[in-house]
Design a protein around this motif. Structure first.
Motif, PDB file in Angstrom:
ATOM      1  N   ILE A   1      29.900  24.830  40.331  1.00  0.00           N
ATOM      2  CA  ILE A   1      30.541  25.984  40.949  1.00  0.00           C
ATOM      3  C   ILE A   1      31.742  26.436  40.114  1.00  0.00           C
ATOM      4  O   ILE A   1      32.477  25.624  39.557  1.00  0.00           O
ATOM      5  CB  ILE A   1      30.971  25.721  42.410  1.00  0.00           C
ATOM      6  CG1 ILE A   1      31.999  24.594  42.505  1.00  0.00           C
ATOM      7  CG2 ILE A   1      29.763  25.432  43.283  1.00  0.00           C
ATOM      8  CD1 ILE A   1      32.629  24.471  43.879  1.00  0.00           C
ATOM      9  N   SER A   2      31.909  27.736  40.035  1.00  0.00           N
ATOM     10  CA  SER A   2      33.040  28.335  39.328  1.00  0.00           C
ATOM     11  C   SER A   2      33.631  29.430  40.198  1.00  0.00           C
ATOM     12  O   SER A   2      32.960  30.017  41.053  1.00  0.00           O
ATOM     13  CB  SER A   2      32.591  28.944  37.988  1.00  0.00           C
ATOM     14  OG  SER A   2      32.098  27.949  37.118  1.00  0.00           O
ATOM     15  N   LYS A   3      34.914  29.696  39.968  1.00  0.00           N
ATOM     16  CA  LYS A   3      35.579  30.806  40.643  1.00  0.00           C
ATOM     17  C   LYS A   3      36.411  31.551  39.624  1.00  0.00           C
ATOM     18  O   LYS A   3      37.268  30.971  38.946  1.00  0.00           O
ATOM     19  CB  LYS A   3      36.469  30.309  41.779  1.00  0.00           C
ATOM     20  CG  LYS A   3      37.201  31.426  42.521  1.00  0.00           C
ATOM     21  CD  LYS A   3      36.224  32.345  43.250  1.00  0.00           C
ATOM     22  CE  LYS A   3      36.966  33.457  43.997  1.00  0.00           C
ATOM     23  NZ  LYS A   3      36.029  34.360  44.692  1.00  0.00           N
ATOM     24  N   ARG A   4      36.117  32.859  39.497  1.00  0.00           N
ATOM     25  CA  ARG A   4      36.858  33.698  38.551  1.00  0.00           C
ATOM     26  C   ARG A   4      37.358  34.946  39.263  1.00  0.00           C
ATOM     27  O   ARG A   4      36.698  35.484  40.154  1.00  0.00           O
ATOM     28  CB  ARG A   4      35.967  34.103  37.377  1.00  0.00           C
ATOM     29  CG  ARG A   4      35.609  32.967  36.434  1.00  0.00           C
ATOM     30  CD  ARG A   4      34.975  33.489  35.153  1.00  0.00           C
ATOM     31  NE  ARG A   4      33.715  34.158  35.405  1.00  0.00           N
ATOM     32  CZ  ARG A   4      32.525  33.544  35.464  1.00  0.00           C
ATOM     33  NH1 ARG A   4      32.463  32.233  35.273  1.00  0.00           N
ATOM     34  NH2 ARG A   4      31.423  34.229  35.690  1.00  0.00           N
ATOM     35  N   TRP A   5      38.532  35.383  38.848  1.00  0.00           N
ATOM     36  CA  TRP A   5      39.070  36.674  39.250  1.00  0.00           C
ATOM     37  C   TRP A   5      39.267  37.464  37.961  1.00  0.00           C
ATOM     38  O   TRP A   5      40.234  37.224  37.229  1.00  0.00           O
ATOM     39  CB  TRP A   5      40.397  36.528  39.989  1.00  0.00           C
ATOM     40  CG  TRP A   5      40.287  35.852  41.323  1.00  0.00           C
ATOM     41  CD1 TRP A   5      40.041  36.444  42.535  1.00  0.00           C
ATOM     42  CD2 TRP A   5      40.442  34.457  41.595  1.00  0.00           C
ATOM     43  NE1 TRP A   5      40.033  35.504  43.534  1.00  0.00           N
ATOM     44  CE2 TRP A   5      40.275  34.270  42.989  1.00  0.00           C
ATOM     45  CE3 TRP A   5      40.707  33.332  40.793  1.00  0.00           C
ATOM     46  CZ2 TRP A   5      40.366  33.023  43.587  1.00  0.00           C
ATOM     47  CZ3 TRP A   5      40.786  32.090  41.393  1.00  0.00           C
ATOM     48  CH2 TRP A   5      40.618  31.948  42.772  1.00  0.00           C
ATOM     49  N   GLY A   6      38.341  38.351  37.648  1.00  0.00           N
ATOM     50  CA  GLY A   6      38.402  39.047  36.369  1.00  0.00           C
ATOM     51  C   GLY A   6      38.278  38.050  35.230  1.00  0.00           C
ATOM     52  O   GLY A   6      37.337  37.260  35.168  1.00  0.00           O
TER      53      GLY A   6
END
Length: 350
Positions: free
Chosen positions: A9-14
């Protein structure tokens, strides 16, 4: 069964990466601690498990269900936050009971379940009080009881002790440890406090800038840190790290010379823990002026400036010296840790 699988799992904001390809299976009934400094991604990881944040990539499984597309209320998780989140206008009994009303549990079971949860956190004498009449530690126990009463598949705890003073933190930590043993519910616990991690966890995940640095039991991580970041983050005080060079099996740094190391020549960072060094009578491997001395009760902590930085050594409780006095101590070679100075990675067995 409430095994949790986090599949890359990954989480990116821009362009900002909060969590990068986190891949881990959390066993049923395991107490897992996510540990790291502020901004390392530990709370974001927990919020993705809870459904409060959507994963940019990867899959989240709780038991045999993929939960990526499920609302938080449908994931069967209970959260305990740093802020207690209690309803100020109703008493402790009703605060604990509230999740049962929301989830439409059989009203005939409410009283028994509330009383059992309150008894587990030693709140039976406070059920008639409003939250404003309670201490911080008591409010946190109400929040714990409110999570317990639901009988969830998973507990998620986000720095639940950080608002408590030192004494309350110790007693509440013991209570959480005991509850974990009694309830046998899979628990994910977020903290930046390595003492909480060491005392509570079955396994610890150390994170930095969204990337997992090491996963292991508290003993594994303490005894065999994977890199200098883990070594400097775990332990109180943190592991001493000194940069220098190895020539012919001898480490040399400023005020430091340690022989008998099984390692190739070149630049390295040598690490050892304060309790592993032994104060000597002027003929040790490290000789430096005393920078400060702290009486701990069961021991005396000495700090010297050696190897270009401050180094801590634990001496016996009767040890006495003055700041500026020369201190000599030895470091057994079999407890030395060697790290690559450029990358910080651990170098084999030392």
């Amino acid at each position: 069964m409430a095994e949790i699988q986090l599949r890359k799992i990954s989480k990116r904001w821009g362009s900002f990466v909060g969590v990068d390809s986190f891949d881990l299976t959390i066993a049923d009934q395991e107490f897992l601690v996510l540990l790291g400094p502020s901004g390392c991604g530990k709370t974001t990881t927990m919020r993705m498990i809870a459904g409060l944040e959507d994963a940019t990539e990867g899959e989240i499984w709780i038991g045999d269900r993929k939960v990526n597309d499920l609302d938080p209320k449908d994931r069967d998780v209970a959260m305990v936050f740093q802020s207690y989140g209690l309803y100020p206008h109703i008493n402790v009994y009703e605060n604990i009971r509230f999740p049962l009303k929301v989830r439409k549990a059989d009203p005939a079971t409410h009283d028994e379940r509330v009383m059992k949860a309150a008894e587990m956190v030693e709140l039976t004498d406070f059920l008639h009080r409003k939250p404003a009449e309670l201490s911080g530690g008591q409010r946190q126990r109400v929040a714990l009881a409110r999570a317990i009463v639901r009988k969830p598949s998973v507990f998620l705890m986000d720095e639940p002790l950080s608002n408590l003073d030192a004494k309350l933190r110790v007693s509440t930590r013991a209570q959480i440890k005991n509850l974990s043993h009694e309830l046998k519910v899979t628990t994910v616990y977020v903290t930046h406090d390595q003492i909480e991690a060491m005392t509570l966890a079955d396994r610890v995940v150390v994170m930095k800038q969204g990337i997992v640095q090491q996963v292991g039991t508290p003993t594994d991580i303490y005894d065999m840190p994977a890199n200098t970041f883990v070594a400097s983050f775990i332990g109180s005080p943190a592991m001493n790290l000194m940069e220098g060079v190895i020539e012919g099996g001898t480490f040399r740094g400023k005020n430091v010379e340690i022989s008998g190391l099984q390692a190739s020549d070149g630049e390295v960072t040598l690490g050892f823990r304060a309790e592993d060094a032994e104060v000597a009578d002027g003929n040790g491997q490290v000789n430096a002026p005393l920078y400060t001395i702290e009486l701990l009760g069961d021991a005396t902590m000495l700090t010297v400036r050696a190897g270009g930085q401050l180094v801590s050594v634990k001496a016996h409780k009767e040890f006495r010296a003055e700041i500026g006095d020369m201190v000599s101590f030895s470091v057994p070679t079999d407890i030395c840790h060697l790290f690559d100075t450029a990358t910080g990675a651990r170098i084999g067995a030392s």
